[in-house]
Design an enzyme around this catalytic site. Structure first.
Site, PDB file in Angstrom:
ATOM      1  CE  LYS A   1      -3.861   1.946   2.711  1.00 66.82           C
ATOM      2  NZ  LYS A   1      -4.760   1.698   3.833  1.00 66.82           N
TER       3      LYS A   1
ATOM      4  CB  SER B   1      -8.022   3.539   2.805  1.00 65.90           C
ATOM      5  OG  SER B   1      -7.214   2.955   3.813  1.00 65.90           O
TER       6      SER B   1
ATOM      7  CB  SER C   1      -8.221   0.631   5.668  1.00 67.74           C
ATOM      8  OG  SER C   1      -8.968   1.800   5.532  1.00 67.74           O
TER       9      SER C   1
HETATM   10  N1  GLN Z   1     -13.119   3.970   6.489  1.00 65.49           N
HETATM   11  C1  GLN Z   1     -12.493   4.440   7.678  1.00 65.49           C
HETATM   12  C2  GLN Z   1     -12.143   5.888   7.483  1.00 65.49           C
HETATM   13  O1  GLN Z   1     -12.575   6.435   6.548  1.00 65.49           O
HETATM   14  C3  GLN Z   1     -11.286   3.589   8.001  1.00 65.49           C
HETATM   15  C4  GLN Z   1     -10.077   3.887   7.220  1.00 65.49           C
HETATM   16  C5  GLN Z   1      -8.880   3.060   7.593  1.00 65.49           C
HETATM   17  O2  GLN Z   1      -8.969   2.004   8.227  1.00 65.49           O
HETATM   18  N2  GLN Z   1      -7.699   3.537   7.202  1.00 65.49           N
HETATM   19  O3  GLN Z   1     -11.492   6.498   8.246  1.00 65.49           O
END
Ligand code: GLN
Length: 483
Positions: A74, A149, A173
Site C-alpha cells: 500500500k 482504503s 481498511s
Molecule cells: N473507512 C475508515 C475511514 O474512513 C477507516 C479507514 C482506515 O482504516 N484507514 O477512516
C-alpha cells in the site's frame, strides 16, 4: 502469457526450488498482468528494480516458502527506491530517505516488491474514491468500488496480479476491501507489526497486515512481519508460526456473534450467508451463541473523535517545508502554509483535519477527546469479558455489498458507516480478519469477519481455514479485467 501466478504458493515454491521457473519469470508475469490492468490498482511500479532484484536472489532457499515471490505495498509504507504518495497530491513526488520496517523484513526474506498500490488519500475513506490518483475498480464488477482504503492492495490480489499485498487498517481498511474483493485480509493485534515507516493516520489505531488469496498464504506472510523493531515503541515483537493450527478440527470451539452484528441494518444477503456459516460451524461441533457486547455501538462516534483528532496532529507535518508539495508565489509564511495545505490536500482530508483540530482545541479535549478515551476502554473491557467465555467472535465484515463508483460521494459520513462493524476491533486493539464466505445473487463476494482475543491470530486462522476448506469457493473474479 504464463500462468504461474494462478498457482498456490506451495506449488510456485516447488517449481522455484526445482528451477523449473525463476523469480524473473514471476516478475515478468506480474508485469504482463499489470499491463492488462484496468482496475487502477497501482500508483507506482518498478519493473526494472524488481527484475534486478529477482536476478540477484541467487540460489532458491527450499526452507523459505516466500523466497522469490512478488508482493505489493500500500502506498503509505515508505520506500527509498520508489515514491510514496499516500494517495495524495501532497506527496506526489515524495521519496523517503529510509525504508519502513516491513520493507526490511520483506527484503530479508527474499521477496520482491513490485510496486505501490492505490489507496484513499492518507487512508481516509472506504471506497478508494478519495485517492488523488483516481478510484480503484472492483475485479468482480468493474463499475463498482473496490472498498478502501487499501483498495489497490485488495484489487491487485483479487485479480491475481500479485499473490501478496500489504494493507493498513485504522478502522477497517484491510478487512472491508478484502470483503468487497473476495480475498483474505487480516488486521493483526495492535502492536504485532511495527508501524515504523507507515505514514501515520491515527497512531493508536493503525496496523499493517497481510492481504492474500487464501488463509494459508495470509498466515505465511504474517510469519515474517512480526520481528522486533525498537523504532516503534508500541511494537511488542511477538513471533510465532501462525500456520500451526491450520487443518485442526473446530469441534469444541466456542464462538460468539454480537447482536449488534446481525441487526437489520445489515444487507439480508450478507446475513443469510452468516447464518449458513453459523449452521456449518454448529454441524461440525462448535458452539455458536448470540451475545451482547456493551458499548460497541458507540465505536463510530468515538472513532470520529479519536481518529480525526490524531489525524489532525499527524498531518500537521505536511507544511510544504519538510515534505512534499510546496505552494508557489506565497507572500509570507502564513500564506505559504495555507496555500500549500489548501492545494495539496483533498476535500476529505481537509474536512477531517478541521474536525480533528476542533476536537483537540481548548475545552473540547475534556469535553470530547478524554471522554471518548474512557468509552474506548469500556469497549475493550466488553470484549475482554466475551473472551473469558468464547474463543472467537464472528459477524459480517460489512453491512452492504460493493456499490457503484460515484455513489455516496456527496456523503462524508458514508466512509464511517461502512466501517461500523470493523471499527470496534481497532478501538479494542484486537486482531480481526475478513474471509470470503460466498456470493450474492449478483455474484459479488461476501466476507465474514473473525475477531480474536489479543495475540490469538493463530486461532483465527484455524477457523478461517476450516471455513475455506469446507466452502471451496471459486474466488477468481470474472470481471472485464480478467477476460
Ligand atoms: N473507512 C475508515 C475511514 O474512513 C477507516 C479507514 C482506515 O482504516 N484507514 O477512516
Amino acid at each position: 502469457m504464463s500462468k504461474y501466478l494462478d498457482l498456490g504458493i506451495n506449488e510456485i515454491h516447488d517449481l522455484l526450488v526445482k528451477k523449473e521457473i525463476t523469480p524473473v519469470d514471476l516478475v515478468n508475469e506480474v508485469f504482463d498482468r499489470i499491463d492488462l490492468d484496468k482496475l487502477n490498482c497501482f500508483i507506482t511500479t518498478d519493473k526494472e528494480g524488481a527484475l534486478k532484484r529477482a536476478e540477484s536472489l541467487g540460489e532458491p532457499d527450499e526452507n523459505n516458502i516466500l523466497w522469490g515471490l512478488p508482493i505489493a505495498l500500500k502506498d503509505n509504507m515508505v520506500t527509498t527506491n520508489m515514491r510514496t504518495t499516500a494517495g495524495s497530491k501532497m506527496l506526489e513526488n515524495f521519496v523517503s530517505v529510509y525504508d519502513a520496517h516491513i520493507v526490511d523484513l520483506i527484503n530479508e526474506n527474499k521477496m520482491i516488491i513490485i510496486g505501490k498500490t492505490n489507496m484513499d488519500e492518507f487512508a481516509m475513506g472506504s471506497s478508494n474514491q478519495t485517492s488523488y490518483f483516481g478510484p480503484v475498480r472492483n475485479p468482480w464488477n468493474n463499475s463498482l468500488v473496490s472498498g478502501g482504503s487499501s483498495g489497490g492492495s485488495a484489487s491487485s490480489v483479487s485479480s491475481r496480479i500479485v499473490p501478496f499485498a500489504l494493507g493498513s487498517d485504522t478502522g477497517g481498511s484491510i478487512r472491508q476491501p478484502s470483503s468487497f474483493c473476495g480475498i483474505v485480509g487480516l488486521k493483526p493485534t495492535y502492536g504485532r507489526v511495527s508501524r515504523y515507516g507507515l505514514i501515520a493516520f491515527a497512531s493508536s489505531l493503525d496496523q499493517i497486515g497481510p492481504m492474500t488469496r487464501n488463509v494459508f498464504e495470509n498466515a505465511s506472510l504474517l510469519n515474517i512481519l512480526c520481528k522486533k523493531d525498537k523504532r516503534d515503541l508500541t511494537h511488542i515483537g511477538k513471533e510465532e508460526d501462525f500456520t500451526r493450527l491450520i487443518g485442526e478440527p473446530i469441534s469444541g470451539m466456542k464462538i460468539a456473534i454480537p447482536e449488534f452484528y446481525i441487526s437489520d441494518v445489515i444487507d439480508s444477503q450478507v446475513l443469510d450467508k452468516i447464518n449458513d456459516i453459523r449452521k456449518l460451524l454448529e454441524d461440525n461441533g462448535a458452539t455458536v451463541e448470540t451475545v451482547k457486547v456493551p458499548y460497541i455501538d458507540y465505536a463510530v462516534p468515538l472513532y470520529q473523535i479519536i481518529a480525526l483528532g490524531e489525524a489532525s496532529s499527524n498531518l500537521a507535518r505536511f507544511d510544504g517545508i519538510k515534505y512534499g508539495y510546496s505552494a508557489k508565489n506565497a507572500k509570507n509564511i502564513d500564506e505559504f502554509y495555507k496555500k500549500t495545505r489548501s492545494e495539496g490536500f483533498g476535500d476529505e482530508v481537509k474536512r477531517r483535519i478541521m474536525v480533528g483540530s476542533f476536537m483537540l482545541s481548548g475545552k473540547n479535549v475534556s469535553e470530547y477527546y478524554n471522554k471518548a478515551l474512557k468509552i474506548r476502554k469500556s469497549i475493550s473491557n466488553s470484549f475482554e469479558e466475551i473472551f473469558k467465555e468464547y474463543d472467537l467472535v464472528i459477524g459480517p465484515t460489512t453491512t452492504c455489498l460493493p456499490y457503484e463508483i460515484g455513489e455516496f460521494l456527496q456523503d462524508p459520513n458514508r466512509s464511517f458507516v461502512d466501517d461500523v462493524l470493523t471499527i470496534p476491533v481497532n478501538m479494542a486493539g484486537l486482531p480481526g480478519m475478513s474471509v470470503p464466505i460466498g456470493f450474492s445473487k449478483e455474484h459479488l463476494p461476501i466476507g465474514m469477519q473473525i475477531i480474536g482475543n489479543k495475540w490469538e491470530e493463530a486461532v483465527m486462522y484455524k477457523l478461517a481455514a476450516f471455513i475455506e476448506s469446507k466452502l471451496s469457493l471459486d474466488l477468481v473474479p470474472g470481471g472485464d479485467n480478467n477476460e
